[in-house]
Design a protein around this motif. Structure first.
Motif, PDB file in Angstrom:
ATOM      1  N   PHE A  15       0.800  -1.230   0.000  1.00 26.22           N
ATOM      2  CA  PHE A  15       0.000   0.000   0.000  1.00 26.22           C
ATOM      3  C   PHE A  15       0.833   1.280   0.000  1.00 26.22           C
ATOM      4  O   PHE A  15       1.807   1.418   0.750  1.00 26.22           O
ATOM      5  N   CYS A  16       0.399   2.228  -0.826  1.00 24.12           N
ATOM      6  CA  CYS A  16       0.952   3.582  -0.826  1.00 24.12           C
ATOM      7  C   CYS A  16      -0.073   4.515  -0.200  1.00 24.12           C
ATOM      8  O   CYS A  16      -1.206   4.129   0.105  1.00 24.12           O
ATOM      9  N   ALA A  17       0.294   5.775  -0.040  1.00 23.62           N
ATOM     10  CA  ALA A  17      -0.582   6.744   0.621  1.00 23.62           C
ATOM     11  C   ALA A  17      -1.869   6.988  -0.161  1.00 23.62           C
ATOM     12  O   ALA A  17      -2.945   7.171   0.422  1.00 23.62           O
ATOM     13  N   GLY A  18      -1.784   6.987  -1.499  1.00 19.57           N
ATOM     14  CA  GLY A  18      -2.979   7.215  -2.306  1.00 19.57           C
ATOM     15  C   GLY A  18      -3.978   6.084  -2.193  1.00 19.57           C
ATOM     16  O   GLY A  18      -5.196   6.306  -2.163  1.00 19.57           O
ATOM     17  N   VAL A  19      -3.481   4.849  -2.132  1.00 18.54           N
ATOM     18  CA  VAL A  19      -4.347   3.683  -1.960  1.00 18.54           C
ATOM     19  C   VAL A  19      -4.946   3.666  -0.563  1.00 18.54           C
ATOM     20  O   VAL A  19      -6.149   3.436  -0.386  1.00 18.54           O
ATOM     21  N   ASP A  20      -4.125   3.896   0.451  1.00 22.42           N
ATOM     22  CA  ASP A  20      -4.617   4.012   1.829  1.00 22.42           C
ATOM     23  C   ASP A  20      -5.800   4.979   1.891  1.00 22.42           C
ATOM     24  O   ASP A  20      -6.854   4.672   2.458  1.00 22.42           O
ATOM     25  N   ARG A  21      -5.599   6.151   1.311  1.00 22.27           N
ATOM     26  CA  ARG A  21      -6.613   7.213   1.362  1.00 22.27           C
ATOM     27  C   ARG A  21      -7.886   6.789   0.633  1.00 22.27           C
ATOM     28  O   ARG A  21      -8.996   6.987   1.146  1.00 22.27           O
ATOM     29  N   ALA A  22      -7.743   6.198  -0.541  1.00 27.49           N
ATOM     30  CA  ALA A  22      -8.914   5.815  -1.329  1.00 27.49           C
ATOM     31  C   ALA A  22      -9.778   4.787  -0.599  1.00 27.49           C
ATOM     32  O   ALA A  22     -11.010   4.916  -0.533  1.00 27.49           O
ATOM     33  N   PHE A  96     -17.738  11.973  -3.238  1.00 25.33           N
ATOM     34  CA  PHE A  96     -16.422  12.052  -2.609  1.00 25.33           C
ATOM     35  C   PHE A  96     -15.386  11.609  -3.641  1.00 25.33           C
ATOM     36  O   PHE A  96     -15.537  10.561  -4.275  1.00 25.33           O
ATOM     37  N   ASP A  97     -14.358  12.412  -3.802  1.00 26.96           N
ATOM     38  CA  ASP A  97     -13.350  12.151  -4.827  1.00 26.96           C
ATOM     39  C   ASP A  97     -12.128  11.488  -4.190  1.00 26.96           C
ATOM     40  O   ASP A  97     -11.405  12.114  -3.421  1.00 26.96           O
ATOM     41  N   ALA A  98     -11.930  10.193  -4.515  1.00 28.50           N
ATOM     42  CA  ALA A  98     -10.785   9.461  -3.966  1.00 28.50           C
ATOM     43  C   ALA A  98      -9.596   9.448  -4.924  1.00 28.50           C
ATOM     44  O   ALA A  98      -8.655   8.681  -4.738  1.00 28.50           O
ATOM     45  N   THR A  99      -9.622  10.324  -5.949  1.00 31.72           N
ATOM     46  CA  THR A  99      -8.497  10.405  -6.876  1.00 31.72           C
ATOM     47  C   THR A  99      -7.206  10.638  -6.099  1.00 31.72           C
ATOM     48  O   THR A  99      -7.151  11.511  -5.228  1.00 31.72           O
ATOM     49  N   CYS A 100      -6.176   9.859  -6.401  1.00 33.12           N
ATOM     50  CA  CYS A 100      -4.885  10.055  -5.740  1.00 33.12           C
ATOM     51  C   CYS A 100      -4.427  11.500  -5.955  1.00 33.12           C
ATOM     52  O   CYS A 100      -4.455  11.998  -7.092  1.00 33.12           O
ATOM     53  N   PRO A 101      -3.994  12.186  -4.912  1.00 33.11           N
ATOM     54  CA  PRO A 101      -3.531  13.571  -5.075  1.00 33.11           C
ATOM     55  C   PRO A 101      -2.402  13.730  -6.096  1.00 33.11           C
ATOM     56  O   PRO A 101      -2.257  14.800  -6.689  1.00 33.11           O
ATOM     57  N   LEU A 102      -1.621  12.668  -6.330  1.00 33.98           N
ATOM     58  CA  LEU A 102      -0.552  12.767  -7.321  1.00 33.98           C
ATOM     59  C   LEU A 102      -1.112  12.703  -8.742  1.00 33.98           C
ATOM     60  O   LEU A 102      -0.516  13.250  -9.678  1.00 33.98           O
ATOM     61  N   VAL A 103      -2.256  12.049  -8.916  1.00 32.43           N
ATOM     62  CA  VAL A 103      -2.956  12.085 -10.198  1.00 32.43           C
ATOM     63  C   VAL A 103      -3.633  13.445 -10.371  1.00 32.43           C
ATOM     64  O   VAL A 103      -3.588  14.046 -11.448  1.00 32.43           O
ATOM     65  N   THR A 104      -4.237  13.936  -9.290  1.00 33.29           N
ATOM     66  CA  THR A 104      -4.857  15.265  -9.338  1.00 33.29           C
ATOM     67  C   THR A 104      -3.835  16.325  -9.720  1.00 33.29           C
ATOM     68  O   THR A 104      -4.154  17.271 -10.458  1.00 33.29           O
ATOM     69  N   LYS A 105      -2.609  16.184  -9.247  1.00 29.92           N
ATOM     70  CA  LYS A 105      -1.545  17.133  -9.596  1.00 29.92           C
ATOM     71  C   LYS A 105      -1.348  17.203 -11.101  1.00 29.92           C
ATOM     72  O   LYS A 105      -1.169  18.286 -11.675  1.00 29.92           O
ATOM     73  N   VAL A 106      -1.405  16.036 -11.761  1.00 30.91           N
ATOM     74  CA  VAL A 106      -1.284  16.001 -13.223  1.00 30.91           C
ATOM     75  C   VAL A 106      -2.472  16.715 -13.862  1.00 30.91           C
ATOM     76  O   VAL A 106      -2.310  17.500 -14.802  1.00 30.91           O
ATOM     77  N   HIS A 107      -3.696  16.467 -13.352  1.00 35.61           N
ATOM     78  CA  HIS A 107      -4.885  17.122 -13.884  1.00 35.61           C
ATOM     79  C   HIS A 107      -4.776  18.645 -13.762  1.00 35.61           C
ATOM     80  O   HIS A 107      -5.138  19.380 -14.696  1.00 35.61           O
ATOM     81  N   CYS A 198       4.788   8.403  -9.704  1.00 35.67           N
ATOM     82  CA  CYS A 198       4.667   8.715  -8.278  1.00 35.67           C
ATOM     83  C   CYS A 198       5.808   8.109  -7.463  1.00 35.67           C
ATOM     84  O   CYS A 198       6.465   7.148  -7.883  1.00 35.67           O
ATOM     85  N   TYR A 199       6.003   8.678  -6.296  1.00 37.99           N
ATOM     86  CA  TYR A 199       7.089   8.257  -5.397  1.00 37.99           C
ATOM     87  C   TYR A 199       6.997   6.770  -5.075  1.00 37.99           C
ATOM     88  O   TYR A 199       8.013   6.066  -4.996  1.00 37.99           O
ATOM     89  N   ALA A 200       5.771   6.269  -4.882  1.00 43.85           N
ATOM     90  CA  ALA A 200       5.599   4.867  -4.488  1.00 43.85           C
ATOM     91  C   ALA A 200       5.964   3.917  -5.624  1.00 43.85           C
ATOM     92  O   ALA A 200       6.603   2.884  -5.409  1.00 43.85           O
ATOM     93  N   THR A 201       5.555   4.265  -6.851  1.00 41.15           N
ATOM     94  CA  THR A 201       5.928   3.467  -8.010  1.00 41.15           C
ATOM     95  C   THR A 201       7.440   3.414  -8.148  1.00 41.15           C
ATOM     96  O   THR A 201       8.034   2.348  -8.347  1.00 41.15           O
ATOM     97  N   THR A 300       6.644   7.827   4.673  1.00 44.41           N
ATOM     98  CA  THR A 300       5.849   8.497   5.707  1.00 44.41           C
ATOM     99  C   THR A 300       4.776   9.410   5.105  1.00 44.41           C
ATOM    100  O   THR A 300       4.124  10.145   5.823  1.00 44.41           O
ATOM    101  N   VAL A 301       4.602   9.345   3.776  1.00 45.21           N
ATOM    102  CA  VAL A 301       3.624  10.208   3.118  1.00 45.21           C
ATOM    103  C   VAL A 301       2.209   9.844   3.573  1.00 45.21           C
ATOM    104  O   VAL A 301       1.864   8.670   3.688  1.00 45.21           O
ATOM    105  N   LYS A 302       1.395  10.857   3.868  1.00 44.05           N
ATOM    106  CA  LYS A 302      -0.026  10.639   4.197  1.00 44.05           C
ATOM    107  C   LYS A 302      -0.823  11.774   3.573  1.00 44.05           C
ATOM    108  O   LYS A 302      -0.450  12.937   3.714  1.00 44.05           O
ATOM    109  N   PHE A 303      -1.893  11.432   2.875  1.00 44.77           N
ATOM    110  CA  PHE A 303      -2.716  12.429   2.215  1.00 44.77           C
ATOM    111  C   PHE A 303      -3.985  12.689   3.023  1.00 44.77           C
ATOM    112  O   PHE A 303      -4.579  11.750   3.573  1.00 44.77           O
ATOM    113  N   PRO A 304      -4.421  13.948   3.101  1.00 45.64           N
ATOM    114  CA  PRO A 304      -5.634  14.261   3.874  1.00 45.64           C
ATOM    115  C   PRO A 304      -6.891  13.709   3.214  1.00 45.64           C
ATOM    116  O   PRO A 304      -6.957  13.540   2.000  1.00 45.64           O
ATOM    117  N   LEU A 305      -7.889  13.442   4.055  1.00 47.33           N
ATOM    118  CA  LEU A 305      -9.180  12.954   3.568  1.00 47.33           C
ATOM    119  C   LEU A 305     -10.059  14.135   3.158  1.00 47.33           C
ATOM    120  O   LEU A 305      -9.854  15.265   3.614  1.00 47.33           O
TER     121      LEU A 305
END
Length: 323
Positions: A15-22, A96-107, A198-201, A300-305
Motif C-alpha cells: 500500500f501507498c498513501a494514495g491507496v490508503d486514502r482511497a 467524494f473524490d478518492a483520486t490520488c492527489p498525485l494524479v490530481t496534480k497532473v490534472h 509517483c514516489y511509491a511506483t 511516511t507520506v499521508k494524504f488528507p481525507l
C-alpha cells in the motif's frame, strides 16, 4: 525445494498513501452514511480489496446510469474525466473524490497549461482508467504515446507550446526512454517540474532492482489489472530474474521454486499486506525456513481525507486489517 531456502521481503512494498486514502474514503463513507456506497470503477486495482469492500456494502459501477438518484458516489483513485465529474454533479449525487492527489496534480497541470495554449503528449497505457481520466480533462489536444514508435506518429497542431505528462504508475525506465524520444523530436517540449511517476511506483521499482540480483526468483503480489504491479514483474525479468505475479497464495505453483534457494517477495501499491503474509506462509509450506526484510526506504507520506468524512471519537484507521 531445498531446506536452505530463504524469503527476502522487498522494502518498501504494498500500500501507498494514495491507496490508503482511497480505501479509507470508502470505508468512512460506509460508516457515516450506511450501505450502499457506489464507487465508480474499482477503487484500486486489487481483487481482495474490492471484494472486501463489496462485502461491507460498496457497489462498484462503470456507468453513472447505474447509480440511483440521491446516492453517495466515490470516484476511484485513478481519477475521472471532466465529463463524468460534471454529469455526476448534474445528477445531484453526494460525491467524494478518492483520486490520488498525485494524479490530481497532473490534472491541475494539464488545466493550467491548457489555459496558456499548450497541447500535450501523454506517456501511458491506452484504456487505463488513469489515462482516460487525464486525457478527459480536455476535449482535445492530448496525444497518447505508449512506446517510442508512437512518438514518431504524433501530429500536434503546433510545436511551440507542447508539454509532456505521464501516467503515474509506469516503468520508470520505459517512461524515461519514451521521454527521451519525445525530447529528440520536440526539443522545446515542456517537462513537469517534478516527474509525474509517483514516489511509491519509483520506490517499489527501485527496491526490486536491489532485490532481484540477491534472489533466484521474484514473486509479485498484485492483481492483473494493476499497472504498477505488472511493472514490478517486468523490472525483475529485465534484470534476468524469473518473476511471477499472483493475485493470491493459491496461484503459486510449486514447480516455480524447484532449485531456488532464495525467493524475493514484493507487492504492488494496491496489494494489502495480508496477501503478502498469506503468500509468505504458502512459500514456507513449500519448504522455505527463514524470512528477512531487505533494507529500504521508510515511507511516511499521508494524504488528507476529503471534508465530510471525519468520524467523531474515532480511534485508529478503518483499514488496519488490510495492512
Amino acid at each position: 525445494m531445498t531446506l536452505s531456502q530463504e524469503i527476502i521481503l522487498a522494502e518498501p512494498r504494498g500500500f501507498c498513501a494514495g491507496v490508503d486514502r482511497a480505501i479509507e474514503i470508502v470505508e468512512r463513507a460506509l460508516a457515516k452514511f450506511g450501505r450502499p456506497i457506489y464507487v465508480r470503477h474499482e477503487i484500486v486495482h486489487n481483487t481482495y480489496v474490492v471484494n472486501d469492500l463489496k462485502a461491507k456494502g460498496a457497489i462498484f459501477i462503470e456507468e453513472l446510469d447505474d447509480v440511483p438518484a440521491g446516492a453517495t458516489l466515490v470516484f476511484s483513485a485513478h481519477g475521472v474525466s471532466k465529463a463524468i465529474q460534471e454529469e455526476a454533479q448534474r445528477r445531484g449525487f453526494h460525491i467524494f473524490d478518492a483520486t490520488c492527489p498525485l494524479v490530481t496534480k497532473v490534472h491541475v497541470e494539464v488545466a493550467k497549461l491548457h489555459r496558456e495554449g499548450f497541447e500535450f503528449i501523454m506517456i501511458g497505457h491506452k484504456g487505463h482508467p488513469e489515462v482516460e481520466g487525464t486525457m478527459g480533462q480536455l476535449d482535445s489536444g492530448i496525444h497518447l504515446v505508449e512506446d517510442v514508435e508512437d512518438v514518431a506518429r504524433v501530429a500536434p497542431a503546433q510545436t511551440t507550446k507542447l508539454a509532456v505528462v505521464t501516467q503515474t504508475t509506469l516503468s520508470v525506465d520505459d517512461a524515461a526512454e519514451i521521454l527521451n524520444a519525445v525530447k529528440a523530436r520536440f526539443p522545446q517540449v515542456r517537462e513537469p517540474k517534478q516527474q509525474d511517476i509517483c514516489y511509491a511506483t519509483q520506490n517499489r521499482q527501485d527496491a526490486v532492482k536491489l532485490l532481484s540480483p540477491q534472489v533466484d526468483i521474484v514473486i509479485v503480489v498484485g492483481s492483473p489489472t494493476s499497472s504498477n504491479s505488472n511493472r514490478l514483474r517486468e523490472v525483475a525479468i529485465k534484470l534476468g530474474t524469473p518473476s511471477h505475479m499472483v493475485d493470491s497464495a493459491e496461484e503459486l505453483e510449486p514447480e516455480w521454486f524447484a532449485g531456488k534457494a532464495r525467493v524475493g517477495l514484493t507487492a504492488g501499491a494496491s496489494a494489502p499486506e495480508i496477501l503478502v503474509r498469506q503468500v509468505m506462509d504458502r512459500i514456507k509450506a513449500l519448504g522455505a525456513i527463514s524470512v528477512r526484510t531487505m533494507d529500504g526506504l521508510s515511507e511516511t507520506v499521508k494524504f488528507p481525507l476529503p471534508k465530510g468524512l471525519r468520524i467523531e471519537g474515532e480511534t485508529g484507521s478503518p483499514i488496519e486489517h488490510l495492512r
